[in-house]
Design a protein around this motif. Structure first.
Motif, PDB file in Angstrom:
ATOM      1  N   UNK A  84      -3.218  12.955  -2.033  1.00  0.00           N
ATOM      2  CA  UNK A  84      -3.751  11.751  -2.678  1.00  0.00           C
ATOM      3  C   UNK A  84      -2.755  10.604  -2.604  1.00  0.00           C
ATOM      4  N   UNK A  85      -1.464  10.901  -2.802  1.00  0.00           N
ATOM      5  CA  UNK A  85      -0.436   9.862  -2.713  1.00  0.00           C
ATOM      6  C   UNK A  85      -0.319   9.352  -1.282  1.00  0.00           C
ATOM      7  N   UNK A  86      -0.305  10.266  -0.328  1.00  0.00           N
ATOM      8  CA  UNK A  86      -0.165   9.885   1.078  1.00  0.00           C
ATOM      9  C   UNK A  86      -1.340   9.017   1.532  1.00  0.00           C
ATOM     10  N   UNK A  87      -2.561   9.389   1.115  1.00  0.00           N
ATOM     11  CA  UNK A  87      -3.762   8.689   1.565  1.00  0.00           C
ATOM     12  C   UNK A  87      -4.193   7.565   0.629  1.00  0.00           C
ATOM     13  N   UNK A  88      -3.490   7.387  -0.498  1.00  0.00           N
ATOM     14  CA  UNK A  88      -3.802   6.297  -1.418  1.00  0.00           C
ATOM     15  C   UNK A  88      -5.115   6.467  -2.146  1.00  0.00           C
ATOM     16  N   UNK A 130       0.824  -1.208   0.000  1.00  0.00           N
ATOM     17  CA  UNK A 130       0.000   0.000   0.000  1.00  0.00           C
ATOM     18  C   UNK A 130       0.861   1.263   0.000  1.00  0.00           C
ATOM     19  N   UNK A 131       2.020   1.176   0.648  1.00  0.00           N
ATOM     20  CA  UNK A 131       2.888   2.349   0.724  1.00  0.00           C
ATOM     21  C   UNK A 131       3.549   2.637  -0.618  1.00  0.00           C
ATOM     22  N   UNK A 132       3.994   1.610  -1.314  1.00  0.00           N
ATOM     23  CA  UNK A 132       4.754   1.817  -2.541  1.00  0.00           C
ATOM     24  C   UNK A 132       3.854   1.969  -3.759  1.00  0.00           C
ATOM     25  N   UNK A 133       2.643   1.401  -3.722  1.00  0.00           N
ATOM     26  CA  UNK A 133       1.766   1.416  -4.894  1.00  0.00           C
ATOM     27  C   UNK A 133       1.423   2.825  -5.372  1.00  0.00           C
ATOM     28  N   UNK A 134       1.058   3.780  -4.484  1.00  0.00           N
ATOM     29  CA  UNK A 134       0.742   5.128  -4.980  1.00  0.00           C
ATOM     30  C   UNK A 134       1.923   5.788  -5.687  1.00  0.00           C
ATOM     31  N   UNK A 135       3.126   5.624  -5.118  1.00  0.00           N
ATOM     32  CA  UNK A 135       4.322   6.207  -5.742  1.00  0.00           C
ATOM     33  C   UNK A 135       4.577   5.561  -7.093  1.00  0.00           C
ATOM     34  N   UNK A 136       4.445   4.231  -7.147  1.00  0.00           N
ATOM     35  CA  UNK A 136       4.663   3.501  -8.404  1.00  0.00           C
ATOM     36  C   UNK A 136       3.715   3.987  -9.485  1.00  0.00           C
TER      37      UNK A 136
END
Length: 417
Positions: free
Chosen positions: A136-140, A48-54
């Protein structure tokens, strides 16, 4: 190093199945192995942490370096996502009429955010779309991530220098490699997730709400094994089941245990790469699918809403139920932007029949109880469908361009199996 090489030499699917079995055995034998359960939480948390950045860097990089316009593959994949979700709602309505369910209601669920109409759902969706991109990235919140990534990617294509575009490509490659490392540890995460589910819930969930679960899971399996393959077959004019089963095995299996479409985005990205798909295409279509391809959510909303109506003695006509199917489709597409997911959209759908909010929230509470099974199957259906329809659109483009399909679909192009 020898141990690491031996571990990596075994197929990931085999390793995951081993983790599944070990987790189930430990769950039955022991009830307080917090360290094992922690492995599952760490795995899902890392994804969940890496998916938004990816997603953010992949979409920007792909659009910055891609063609001048999005081709018909995107039209095809969006049409497939929406058609599948609508047909899933119809399947749920038909199933509910064939096997009507009633519920024993007791305690209502509580939530700070409960949409009361389709307009509010769509309003939430649009607001989340233009929310602060960092937030949005922080909260997914993937609708916001995808929107701003597309905007910035198109802007970068027009004004970014070649060195900047190369930097974006390097960032996307770095994020992709980090994700591969996390996915390689999936067997330990799956072991922890299975252990926690088995040790906490046991088998009582199947006896208390067995009929309702059977209807929900039956509808989802019908969509996964009949409706979605039929849509793919119409587009590809090929037997779609090799593709269907591959997506269920490599995407649906991990999604079943993580119970998060967002967490499964990296898994789907890697599967798309194995299937030989265009990175420029799947970098956008996979996160888009995690937002609007919501077959399982549409089924859950329709089945639970009709069960609520049956419970309070409201007679629902088939025509009204079909209107529910349309509302469930729209609501499901906005589920990712609403805290609590598809279950909190049940009161909105119940309002169509005049079911009061107190009863509807009690139905939501039932949904949370059976969620350990319902949400797992729902996520597996949604996530595997994301890859299958993206691949269907991609391979249909191959056919139009005169390129042979992959060998598992009867062509001659070799892909990673």
């Amino acid at each position: 190093m020898k141990l690491v090489k031996a571990y990596n030499s075994v197929s990931l699917i085999v390793r995951i199945l081993c983790g599944l079995v070990i987790g189930a055995v430990l769950g039955v034998a022991f009830s307080n192995l917090s360290v094992v359960a922690l492995l599952g939480s760490i795995f899902v948390g890392a994804l969940k942490a890496v998916a938004p950045v990816l997603v953010f860097v992949l979409v920007i990089s792909s659009l910055a370096q891609g063609n001048d316009k999005l081709d018909r593959r995107f039209v095809t994949v969006i049409a497939l996502y929406m058609a599948s979700t609508l047909l899933a709602s119809v399947v749920a309505v038909v199933g509910s009429f064939l096997f009507p369910q009633t519920l024993v209601l007791s305690q209502a669920a509580e939530s700070d955010v409960v949409p009361t109409g389709v307009g509010e759902v769509l309003s939430n969706l649009l607001i989340n779309m233009v929310a602060n991109p960092v937030g949005a990235i922080v909260e997914g919140r993937y609708i916001g991530i995808l929107f701003w990534a597309v905007v910035m990617g198109l802007a970068a294509k027009r004004v970014a220098s070649d060195s900047t575009k190369k930097l974006l490509e390097d960032l996307s490659n770095i994020a992709s490699l980090a994700v591969k490392w996390i996915i390689n540890l999936a067997p330990f995460g799956i072991m922890g997730l299975v252990y926690e589910n088995v040790s906490t819930n046991g088998l009582s969930i199947f006896t208390d709400y067995g009929k309702l679960l059977a209807l929900l899971v039956g509808c989802m399996l019908t969509v996964a094994l009949v409706v979605d393959p039929l849509l793919a077959a119409i587009i590809l004019r090929r037997n779609p089941y090799p593709l269907v089963f591959r997506c269920l095995k490599e995407s649906g299996l991990t999604a079943f245990f993580t119970r998060s479409s967002a967490a499964n985005i990296p898994v789907n990205m890697e599967l798309c790469e194995k299937l030989g798909m265009d990175k420029e295409m799947y970098a956008v279509s996979i996160p888009l699918g995690a937002t609007i391809n919501m077959d399982g959510a549409a089924i859950t909303i329709a089945v639970m809403s009709l069960a609520a109506a049956n419970t309070v003695g409201i007679q629902v006509s088939f025509v009204t139920a079909l209107i529910l199917a349309f509302i469930a489709t729209l609501g499901a597409c906005g589920a990712s932007g609403v805290a609590g997911g598809s279950l909190l959209l049940i009161p909105m759908a119940c309002s169509l029949f005049g079911v009061n909010a107190d009863v509807a929230m009690q139905v939501v509470a039932v949904g949370f109880i059976i969620g350990v099974v319902q949400d797992s199957v729902e996520t597996a259906l949604n996530s595997s469908g994301d890859v299958m329809f993206a691949a269907t659109a991609e391979y249909s483009q191959w056919k139009r361009a005169g390129k042979s399909l992959p060998t598992f679909l009867g062509g001659t192009t070799k892909v990673d199996i």
